[in-house]
Design an enzyme around this catalytic site. Structure first.
Site, mmCIF file in Angstrom:
data_model
loop_
_atom_site.group_PDB
_atom_site.id
_atom_site.type_symbol
_atom_site.label_atom_id
_atom_site.label_comp_id
_atom_site.label_asym_id
_atom_site.label_seq_id
_atom_site.Cartn_x
_atom_site.Cartn_y
_atom_site.Cartn_z
ATOM 1 N N ARG A 27 0.782 -1.242 0.000
ATOM 2 C CA ARG A 27 0.000 0.000 0.000
ATOM 3 C C ARG A 27 0.809 1.285 0.000
ATOM 4 O O ARG A 27 0.265 2.342 -0.267
ATOM 5 C CB ARG A 27 -0.963 0.001 1.200
ATOM 6 C CG ARG A 27 -2.173 -0.886 0.977
ATOM 7 C CD ARG A 27 -3.023 -0.974 2.213
ATOM 8 N NE ARG A 27 -2.277 -1.637 3.276
ATOM 9 C CZ ARG A 27 -2.719 -1.771 4.526
ATOM 10 N NH1 ARG A 27 -3.882 -1.269 4.873
ATOM 11 N NH2 ARG A 27 -1.991 -2.394 5.428
ATOM 12 N N ASP A 73 0.314 -14.301 0.139
ATOM 13 C CA ASP A 73 0.241 -14.111 1.591
ATOM 14 C C ASP A 73 0.435 -15.451 2.279
ATOM 15 O O ASP A 73 0.133 -16.497 1.695
ATOM 16 C CB ASP A 73 -1.108 -13.506 1.991
ATOM 17 C CG ASP A 73 -1.057 -12.983 3.421
ATOM 18 O OD1 ASP A 73 -0.556 -11.865 3.623
ATOM 19 O OD2 ASP A 73 -1.467 -13.706 4.348
ATOM 20 N N TYR A 156 -2.713 -18.238 13.145
ATOM 21 C CA TYR A 156 -3.877 -17.622 12.501
ATOM 22 C C TYR A 156 -5.020 -18.626 12.354
ATOM 23 O O TYR A 156 -6.187 -18.272 12.474
ATOM 24 C CB TYR A 156 -3.483 -17.047 11.137
ATOM 25 C CG TYR A 156 -2.622 -15.808 11.271
ATOM 26 C CD1 TYR A 156 -3.207 -14.557 11.451
ATOM 27 C CD2 TYR A 156 -1.238 -15.880 11.255
ATOM 28 C CE1 TYR A 156 -2.434 -13.415 11.599
ATOM 29 C CE2 TYR A 156 -0.452 -14.745 11.398
ATOM 30 C CZ TYR A 156 -1.054 -13.523 11.572
ATOM 31 O OH TYR A 156 -0.285 -12.396 11.736
HETATM 32 O O1 1CP Z 1 -3.656 -4.835 0.020
HETATM 33 C C1 1CP Z 1 -3.948 -4.920 1.221
HETATM 34 O O2 1CP Z 1 -4.593 -4.038 1.773
HETATM 35 C C2 1CP Z 1 -3.566 -6.106 2.041
HETATM 36 C C3 1CP Z 1 -2.328 -5.943 2.889
HETATM 37 C C4 1CP Z 1 -1.455 -7.183 2.725
HETATM 38 C C5 1CP Z 1 -0.358 -7.326 1.848
HETATM 39 C C6 1CP Z 1 0.212 -6.286 0.907
HETATM 40 C C7 1CP Z 1 -1.636 -8.411 3.380
HETATM 41 C C8 1CP Z 1 -2.691 -8.775 4.348
HETATM 42 N N1 1CP Z 1 -0.662 -9.297 2.921
HETATM 43 C C9 1CP Z 1 0.135 -8.669 1.991
HETATM 44 C C10 1CP Z 1 1.242 -9.275 1.216
HETATM 45 C C11 1CP Z 1 2.248 -10.112 1.899
HETATM 46 N N2 1CP Z 1 2.128 -10.687 3.147
HETATM 47 C C12 1CP Z 1 3.481 -10.492 1.351
HETATM 48 C C13 1CP Z 1 3.844 -10.145 -0.093
HETATM 49 C C14 1CP Z 1 5.147 -9.917 -0.588
HETATM 50 C C15 1CP Z 1 5.955 -8.724 -0.071
HETATM 51 O O3 1CP Z 1 6.664 -8.900 0.951
HETATM 52 O O4 1CP Z 1 5.968 -7.683 -0.727
HETATM 53 C C16 1CP Z 1 4.146 -11.281 2.321
HETATM 54 C C17 1CP Z 1 5.527 -11.896 2.252
HETATM 55 C C18 1CP Z 1 3.276 -11.396 3.438
HETATM 56 C C19 1CP Z 1 3.580 -12.177 4.647
HETATM 57 C C20 1CP Z 1 2.657 -12.130 5.817
HETATM 58 N N3 1CP Z 1 1.290 -12.023 5.853
HETATM 59 C C21 1CP Z 1 3.102 -12.287 7.156
HETATM 60 C C22 1CP Z 1 4.541 -12.557 7.562
HETATM 61 C C23 1CP Z 1 5.367 -11.340 7.666
HETATM 62 C C24 1CP Z 1 4.926 -10.318 8.703
HETATM 63 O O5 1CP Z 1 4.584 -9.203 8.293
HETATM 64 O O6 1CP Z 1 4.960 -10.634 9.919
HETATM 65 C C25 1CP Z 1 1.974 -12.224 7.998
HETATM 66 C C26 1CP Z 1 1.948 -12.340 9.513
HETATM 67 C C27 1CP Z 1 0.823 -12.058 7.154
HETATM 68 C C28 1CP Z 1 -0.592 -11.996 7.593
HETATM 69 C C29 1CP Z 1 -1.287 -10.776 7.107
HETATM 70 N N4 1CP Z 1 -1.650 -10.570 5.800
HETATM 71 C C30 1CP Z 1 -2.218 -9.339 5.653
HETATM 72 C C31 1CP Z 1 -2.234 -8.717 6.948
HETATM 73 C C32 1CP Z 1 -2.822 -7.372 7.240
HETATM 74 C C33 1CP Z 1 -1.626 -9.616 7.834
HETATM 75 C C34 1CP Z 1 -1.321 -9.383 9.313
HETATM 76 C C35 1CP Z 1 -2.483 -9.742 10.169
HETATM 77 C C36 1CP Z 1 -2.208 -9.483 11.643
HETATM 78 O O7 1CP Z 1 -1.568 -10.306 12.302
HETATM 79 O O8 1CP Z 1 -2.662 -8.456 12.127
#
Ligand code: 1CP
Length: 348
Positions: A27, A73, A156
């Site tokens: 974003r 994700d 999760y």
């Molecule tokens: O577009 C949007 O509004 C959604 C936001 C979003 C994005 C851009 C989410 C939701 N996931 C992602 C992509 C993503 N997630 C990638 C893509 C590649 C990159 O790095 O550019 C990767 C590797 C992840 C990994 C991910 N998802 C993790 C592990 C890393 C970390 O940040 O700790 C985790 C825990 C998630 C779960 C997740 N997915 C999205 C959200 C908001 C969350 C977190 C939920 C929470 O615990 O509150």
């Protein structure tokens, strides 16, 4: 010539270090928001290979990152196992919580191969584009595939979404160890299938995100973080001995050394809280380190950012190091700050 990131993952110290940023597609980029606006939701974006490949490449084209990380994700895996998954707008993932033996029995490992087909198509499209850019002499980029680590994915699945404490998860891991292990075993099998398929589709390195590793006591950390990751690493090394694996045991603190030796990963990603020189002293010298700039320093920019980045560069000079953040980039980050960071690293 071998790509810089692959050299570092092979144990070589390269100066200046290669760089990419966790959540580099997302974003904070206007071009991401424009693509995202064409979709009906986050999972729609993840399962439309042309769009997912496009957002994967955006930060590579804009900043010249050394790696492209597959846009997907970690929660795609529970979804592939048949657990319902929704991304509530502006919130996070929502899943029906898994708490009983029947809930676990309903998860179907045989569904995974079919469900992940669009993700694998994204991998193929991105690999074709980075190979084309390399052939044209534009840049050499490494494609990183990924999955959540079984423990974080279980967090999760059991909790039904994000949480600060993951109290249900820890209660089940301590109080119903057999039930918890049954879930872990399914996730481990599915993750091996998922990551193997990513390598066959063109991923050149893999990363295991264990974002919630740090909530476990040492005994459970050994079993569910180190033990589970070790099973995956061993299987992938057997099938794909030349594909390195980066592990991210977030908030692993005093367990980092044991994690590095016990899992067999080729690199340990360290989080924002880790003192780089201390982490380096805990981890065998041939194992690479990745990290660990505070995402909020990147939000701040200016002198604060430059000083933090310089101290990490200096602390890990002489070690195999991939510069990165200590956690994912924040949506309010100014893209100009990212450009300044990359320029600083390239001229170090
Ligand atoms: O577009 C949007 O509004 C959604 C936001 C979003 C994005 C851009 C989410 C939701 N996931 C992602 C992509 C993503 N997630 C990638 C893509 C590649 C990159 O790095 O550019 C990767 C590797 C992840 C990994 C991910 N998802 C993790 C592990 C890393 C970390 O940040 O700790 C985790 C825990 C998630 C779960 C997740 N997915 C999205 C959200 C908001 C969350 C977190 C939920 C929470 O615990 O509150």
């Amino acid at each position: 010539m071998t790509k810089t990131i692959l050299r570092v993952l092979n144990g070589e110290a390269v100066w200046p270090p290669p760089v990419w940023l966790m959540r580099q597609a997302g974003r904070f980029l206007p071009e991401y928001r424009a693509v995202r606006a064409q979709t009906t939701g986050f999972m729609d974006l993840c399962t439309r290979p042309d769009l997912a490949a496009e957002v994967t490449m955006q930060p590579v084209r804009r900043f010249g990152m050394d790696a492209a990380i597959l846009f997907s994700d970690i929660l795609v895996l529970p979804w592939a196992l048949g657990q319902k998954l929704e991304f509530a707008e502006g919130e996070g993932p929502v899943l029906p919580p898994i708490r009983t033996a029947d809930d676990i029995a309903a998860l179907d490992v045989s569904r995974v191969r079919g469900a992940i087909a669009p993700i694998l198509e994204t991998v193929r499209l991105v690999r074709a584009e980075i190979d084309q850019r390399a052939a044209e002499g534009i840049a050499e980029t490494t494609l990183i595939g990924f999955a959540g680590s079984p423990f974080t994915v279980a967090c999760y699945m059991i909790e039904g979404g994000g949480s600060k404490e993951f109290a249900h998860v820890r209660a089940m891991a301590h109080g119903q160890p057999e039930l918890f292990q049954a879930l872990m075993d399914k996730i481990i099998q599915a993750t091996i299938t998922y990551l193997s398929a990513q390598v066959l589709a063109g991923a050149e390195a893999l990363m295991l995100f264990d974002s919630w590793a740090g909530i476990l006591s040492p005994g459970l950390f050994r079993k569910h973080v180190i033990g589970a990751s070790a099973q995956i690493v061993a299987k992938l090394r057997e099938r794909f001995p030349r594909t390195p694996i980066i592990g991210f045991p977030r908030l692993g603190g005093m367990m980092l050394g044991e994690y590095a030796t016990g899992t067999g990963v080729q690199a340990v990603a360290i989080d924002t809280s880790a003192e780089p020189s201390v982490a380096a002293s805990m981890i065998p010298p041939h194992v690479a380190l990745q990290g660990n700039l505070d995402p909020l320093a990147l939000v701040a920019g200016g002198d604060a950012l430059a000083a933090e980045a310089a101290s990490i560069l200096n602390a890990l000079k002489g070690r195999p190091h991939i510069f990165n953040l200590g956690h994912g980039i924040l949506p309010q980050t100014n893209p100009d700050h990212v450009a300044a960071l990359i320029a600083q690293i390239r001229s170090a």
